[in-house]
Write a protein that holds these residues in place. Structure first.
Motif, PDB file in Angstrom:
ATOM      1  N   GLY A 140      21.363   2.359 -13.862  1.00 45.25           N
ATOM      2  CA  GLY A 140      21.440   3.784 -14.186  1.00 45.25           C
ATOM      3  C   GLY A 140      21.621   4.669 -12.962  1.00 45.25           C
ATOM      4  N   HIS A 141      21.881   4.087 -11.813  1.00 43.43           N
ATOM      5  CA  HIS A 141      21.957   4.840 -10.557  1.00 43.43           C
ATOM      6  C   HIS A 141      23.408   4.898 -10.046  1.00 43.43           C
ATOM      7  CE1 HIS A 141      20.042   6.667  -7.116  1.00 43.43           C
ATOM      8  NE2 HIS A 141      20.646   5.825  -6.290  1.00 43.43           N
ATOM      9  N   VAL A 142      23.922   6.119  -9.874  1.00 42.72           N
ATOM     10  CA  VAL A 142      25.241   6.343  -9.277  1.00 42.72           C
ATOM     11  C   VAL A 142      24.996   6.790  -7.841  1.00 42.72           C
ATOM     12  CG1 VAL A 142      27.354   7.726  -9.335  1.00 42.72           C
ATOM     13  CG2 VAL A 142      26.316   6.919 -11.473  1.00 42.72           C
ATOM     14  N   THR A 143      25.509   6.033  -6.882  1.00 43.93           N
ATOM     15  CA  THR A 143      25.210   6.308  -5.472  1.00 43.93           C
ATOM     16  C   THR A 143      26.277   7.151  -4.773  1.00 43.93           C
ATOM     17  OG1 THR A 143      26.282   4.242  -4.822  1.00 43.93           O
ATOM     18  CG2 THR A 143      23.894   4.185  -5.240  1.00 43.93           C
ATOM     19  N   ILE A 144      27.402   7.346  -5.413  1.00 43.48           N
ATOM     20  CA  ILE A 144      28.479   8.124  -4.793  1.00 43.48           C
ATOM     21  C   ILE A 144      28.297   9.581  -5.194  1.00 43.48           C
ATOM     22  CG2 ILE A 144      30.980   8.455  -4.649  1.00 43.48           C
ATOM     23  CD1 ILE A 144      31.193   5.405  -5.274  1.00 43.48           C
ATOM     24  N   PRO A 145      28.073  10.471  -4.212  1.00 39.89           N
ATOM     25  CA  PRO A 145      27.849  11.887  -4.528  1.00 39.89           C
ATOM     26  C   PRO A 145      29.039  12.510  -5.263  1.00 39.89           C
ATOM     27  CG  PRO A 145      27.345  11.432  -2.213  1.00 39.89           C
ATOM     28  CD  PRO A 145      27.996  10.204  -2.775  1.00 39.89           C
ATOM     29  N   GLY A 160      26.601   7.172 -20.529  1.00 41.59           N
ATOM     30  CA  GLY A 160      27.053   6.266 -21.583  1.00 41.59           C
ATOM     31  C   GLY A 160      27.667   4.983 -21.040  1.00 41.59           C
ATOM     32  N   HIS A 161      27.654   4.806 -19.734  1.00 41.44           N
ATOM     33  CA  HIS A 161      28.158   3.565 -19.126  1.00 41.44           C
ATOM     34  C   HIS A 161      26.998   2.860 -18.442  1.00 41.44           C
ATOM     35  CE1 HIS A 161      32.522   4.211 -19.623  1.00 41.44           C
ATOM     36  NE2 HIS A 161      32.200   5.493 -19.547  1.00 41.44           N
ATOM     37  N   ALA A 162      27.162   1.572 -18.228  1.00 46.17           N
ATOM     38  CA  ALA A 162      26.128   0.770 -17.571  1.00 46.17           C
ATOM     39  C   ALA A 162      26.308   0.835 -16.056  1.00 46.17           C
ATOM     40  CB  ALA A 162      26.201  -0.677 -18.071  1.00 46.17           C
ATOM     41  N   PRO A 211      22.768  -0.153  10.701  1.00 45.89           N
ATOM     42  CA  PRO A 211      22.313   0.283  12.026  1.00 45.89           C
ATOM     43  C   PRO A 211      23.489   0.543  12.969  1.00 45.89           C
ATOM     44  CG  PRO A 211      22.063  -2.090  11.802  1.00 45.89           C
ATOM     45  CD  PRO A 211      22.513  -1.574  10.465  1.00 45.89           C
ATOM     46  N   GLY A 212      23.256   1.415  13.912  1.00 44.18           N
ATOM     47  CA  GLY A 212      24.268   1.674  14.945  1.00 44.18           C
ATOM     48  C   GLY A 212      25.518   2.332  14.396  1.00 44.18           C
ATOM     49  N   LYS A 213      26.656   1.864  14.861  1.00 45.08           N
ATOM     50  CA  LYS A 213      27.949   2.447  14.482  1.00 45.08           C
ATOM     51  C   LYS A 213      28.553   1.807  13.241  1.00 45.08           C
ATOM     52  CE  LYS A 213      28.689   4.869  18.427  1.00 45.08           C
ATOM     53  NZ  LYS A 213      28.905   6.262  18.504  1.00 45.08           N
ATOM     54  N   ALA A 214      27.875   0.858  12.641  1.00 45.10           N
ATOM     55  CA  ALA A 214      28.396   0.191  11.442  1.00 45.10           C
ATOM     56  C   ALA A 214      28.459   1.192  10.287  1.00 45.10           C
ATOM     57  CB  ALA A 214      27.518  -0.991  11.072  1.00 45.10           C
ATOM     58  N   PRO A 215      29.441   1.049   9.406  1.00 45.65           N
ATOM     59  CA  PRO A 215      29.573   2.001   8.297  1.00 45.65           C
ATOM     60  C   PRO A 215      28.469   1.859   7.247  1.00 45.65           C
ATOM     61  CG  PRO A 215      31.245   0.281   8.141  1.00 45.65           C
ATOM     62  CD  PRO A 215      30.514   0.061   9.431  1.00 45.65           C
ATOM     63  N   THR A 216      28.170   2.982   6.622  1.00 42.48           N
ATOM     64  CA  THR A 216      27.235   3.014   5.495  1.00 42.48           C
ATOM     65  C   THR A 216      28.041   2.833   4.218  1.00 42.48           C
ATOM     66  OG1 THR A 216      25.706   4.461   6.647  1.00 42.48           O
ATOM     67  CG2 THR A 216      25.601   4.485   4.244  1.00 42.48           C
ATOM     68  N   HIS A 217      27.534   2.030   3.291  1.00 37.33           N
ATOM     69  CA  HIS A 217      28.233   1.767   2.037  1.00 37.33           C
ATOM     70  C   HIS A 217      27.470   2.366   0.862  1.00 37.33           C
ATOM     71  CE1 HIS A 217      29.653  -1.492   4.717  1.00 37.33           C
ATOM     72  NE2 HIS A 217      30.808  -1.287   4.093  1.00 37.33           N
ATOM     73  N   ALA A 218      28.169   3.135   0.048  1.00 32.60           N
ATOM     74  CA  ALA A 218      27.626   3.596  -1.231  1.00 32.60           C
ATOM     75  C   ALA A 218      28.403   2.824  -2.298  1.00 32.60           C
ATOM     76  CB  ALA A 218      27.824   5.095  -1.393  1.00 32.60           C
ATOM     77  N   VAL A 219      27.696   1.986  -3.037  1.00 25.39           N
ATOM     78  CA  VAL A 219      28.337   1.116  -4.027  1.00 25.39           C
ATOM     79  C   VAL A 219      27.836   1.492  -5.409  1.00 25.39           C
ATOM     80  CG1 VAL A 219      28.672  -1.277  -4.788  1.00 25.39           C
ATOM     81  CG2 VAL A 219      28.428  -0.772  -2.344  1.00 25.39           C
ATOM     82  N   THR A 220      28.768   1.747  -6.311  1.00 26.93           N
ATOM     83  CA  THR A 220      28.439   2.000  -7.708  1.00 26.93           C
ATOM     84  C   THR A 220      29.279   1.045  -8.549  1.00 26.93           C
ATOM     85  OG1 THR A 220      27.903   4.313  -7.296  1.00 26.93           O
ATOM     86  CG2 THR A 220      28.427   3.712  -9.569  1.00 26.93           C
ATOM     87  N   VAL A 221      28.646   0.395  -9.508  1.00 27.93           N
ATOM     88  CA  VAL A 221      29.335  -0.614 -10.318  1.00 27.93           C
ATOM     89  C   VAL A 221      29.214  -0.251 -11.793  1.00 27.93           C
ATOM     90  CG1 VAL A 221      29.484  -3.085 -10.860  1.00 27.93           C
ATOM     91  CG2 VAL A 221      28.698  -2.360  -8.591  1.00 27.93           C
ATOM     92  N   ASP A 222      30.333  -0.341 -12.504  1.00 30.56           N
ATOM     93  CA  ASP A 222      30.350  -0.165 -13.956  1.00 30.56           C
ATOM     94  C   ASP A 222      30.228  -1.554 -14.565  1.00 30.56           C
ATOM     95  OD1 ASP A 222      30.817   0.269 -16.634  1.00 30.56           O
ATOM     96  OD2 ASP A 222      32.654   1.434 -16.345  1.00 30.56           O
ATOM     97  N   LEU A 223      29.063  -1.832 -15.150  1.00 25.23           N
ATOM     98  CA  LEU A 223      28.792  -3.144 -15.723  1.00 25.23           C
ATOM     99  C   LEU A 223      28.933  -3.160 -17.246  1.00 25.23           C
ATOM    100  CD1 LEU A 223      25.774  -4.127 -13.456  1.00 25.23           C
ATOM    101  CD2 LEU A 223      28.020  -5.239 -13.513  1.00 25.23           C
ATOM    102  N   ASP A 224      29.767  -2.249 -17.799  1.00 22.47           N
ATOM    103  CA  ASP A 224      30.006  -2.261 -19.249  1.00 22.47           C
ATOM    104  C   ASP A 224      30.471  -3.642 -19.698  1.00 22.47           C
ATOM    105  OD1 ASP A 224      29.266   0.370 -19.552  1.00 22.47           O
ATOM    106  OD2 ASP A 224      31.317   1.149 -19.635  1.00 22.47           O
ATOM    107  N   ASP A 225      31.370  -4.261 -18.914  1.00 18.18           N
ATOM    108  CA  ASP A 225      31.811  -5.631 -19.179  1.00 18.18           C
ATOM    109  C   ASP A 225      31.340  -6.483 -17.998  1.00 18.18           C
ATOM    110  OD1 ASP A 225      33.058  -8.043 -19.618  1.00 18.18           O
ATOM    111  OD2 ASP A 225      35.078  -7.203 -19.875  1.00 18.18           O
ATOM    112  N   PRO A 226      30.235  -7.221 -18.163  1.00 13.60           N
ATOM    113  CA  PRO A 226      29.689  -7.993 -17.037  1.00 13.60           C
ATOM    114  C   PRO A 226      30.668  -9.031 -16.479  1.00 13.60           C
ATOM    115  CG  PRO A 226      28.139  -7.945 -18.876  1.00 13.60           C
ATOM    116  CD  PRO A 226      29.425  -7.336 -19.365  1.00 13.60           C
TER     117      PRO A 226
END
Length: 190
Positions: A131-136, A150-152, A161-176
């Motif tokens: 139930g969590h959407v991480t992309i603003p 209404g979606h999964a 850490p450091g200069k490595a990129p931060t990832h915001a991942v959101t997945v639609d699991l309606d169809d696993p």
């Protein structure tokens, strides 16, 4: 014999020499003009292009929107987004500014592809919050993504850490068996 000797003993008469002709007087000025004009033209074009502000570039990129293709290998490497080889419906968008650079990627994969993708990011399905959407919303709007109720939806944010990129991942699991993955990888400068 005496007449022949006279001809041989006679001093040679110098021939009148003609001054060298200047047939191609126009070549030198044309070459000099081109040597000056071509670099000046390149300089003018570069000046016009450099006046294009970051805001203008950003607007042009946003107008182009998502590109229905794989991000280049270099982009995937820089932003550390390991899109599974079996992924379909891959689309991406790159946004750059003075402070941050972001790569937006959307793809459909298999259940195993999702597990592999998450493992390569250093996480797993157990870390996805249901139930969590991480992309603003402002980032999603930039590429036309919507995350309606209404979606999964499940998501995780992975600060690095450091200069490595931060990832915001959101997945639609309606169809696993065919999850749709949305990821924004952001690198901050400074």
């Amino acid at each position: 014999m005496s007449t022949e000797a006279r001809e041989d003993d006679a001093p040679a008469v110098p021939r009148a020499t003609e001054p060298p002709r200047r047939r191609h007087r126009w070549v030198k000025p044309v070459v000099v003009s081109l040597l000056i004009a071509i670099p000046a033209g390149y300089g003018a074009v570069a000046a016009v292009q450099s006046r294009d502000t970051d805001g203008d570039k950003q607007i042009k990129a946003e107008m182009a929107g998502l590109v229905d293709s794989w991000p280049s290998h270099l982009q995937r490497s820089i932003y550390q987004v390991p899109v599974p080889y079996s992924a379909t419906h891959v689309a991406y968008y790159e946004a750059n500014s003075w402070k941050t650079s972001s790569l937006y990627v959307r793809f459909t994969t298999t259940g195993g592809g999702l597990d592999t993708f998450l493992a390569q990011l250093g996480t797993g399905r157990t870390d996805l919050r249901s139930g969590h959407v991480t992309i603003p919303a402002d980032q999603a709007k930039r590429v036309g993504w919507t995350f309606p109720a209404g979606h999964a939806w499940s998501g995780v944010t992975l600060p690095q850490p450091g200069k490595a990129p931060t990832h915001a991942v959101t997945v639609d699991l309606d169809d696993p068996d065919a999850p749709v993955v949305y990821v924004v990888s952001t690198t901050a400068f400074g």
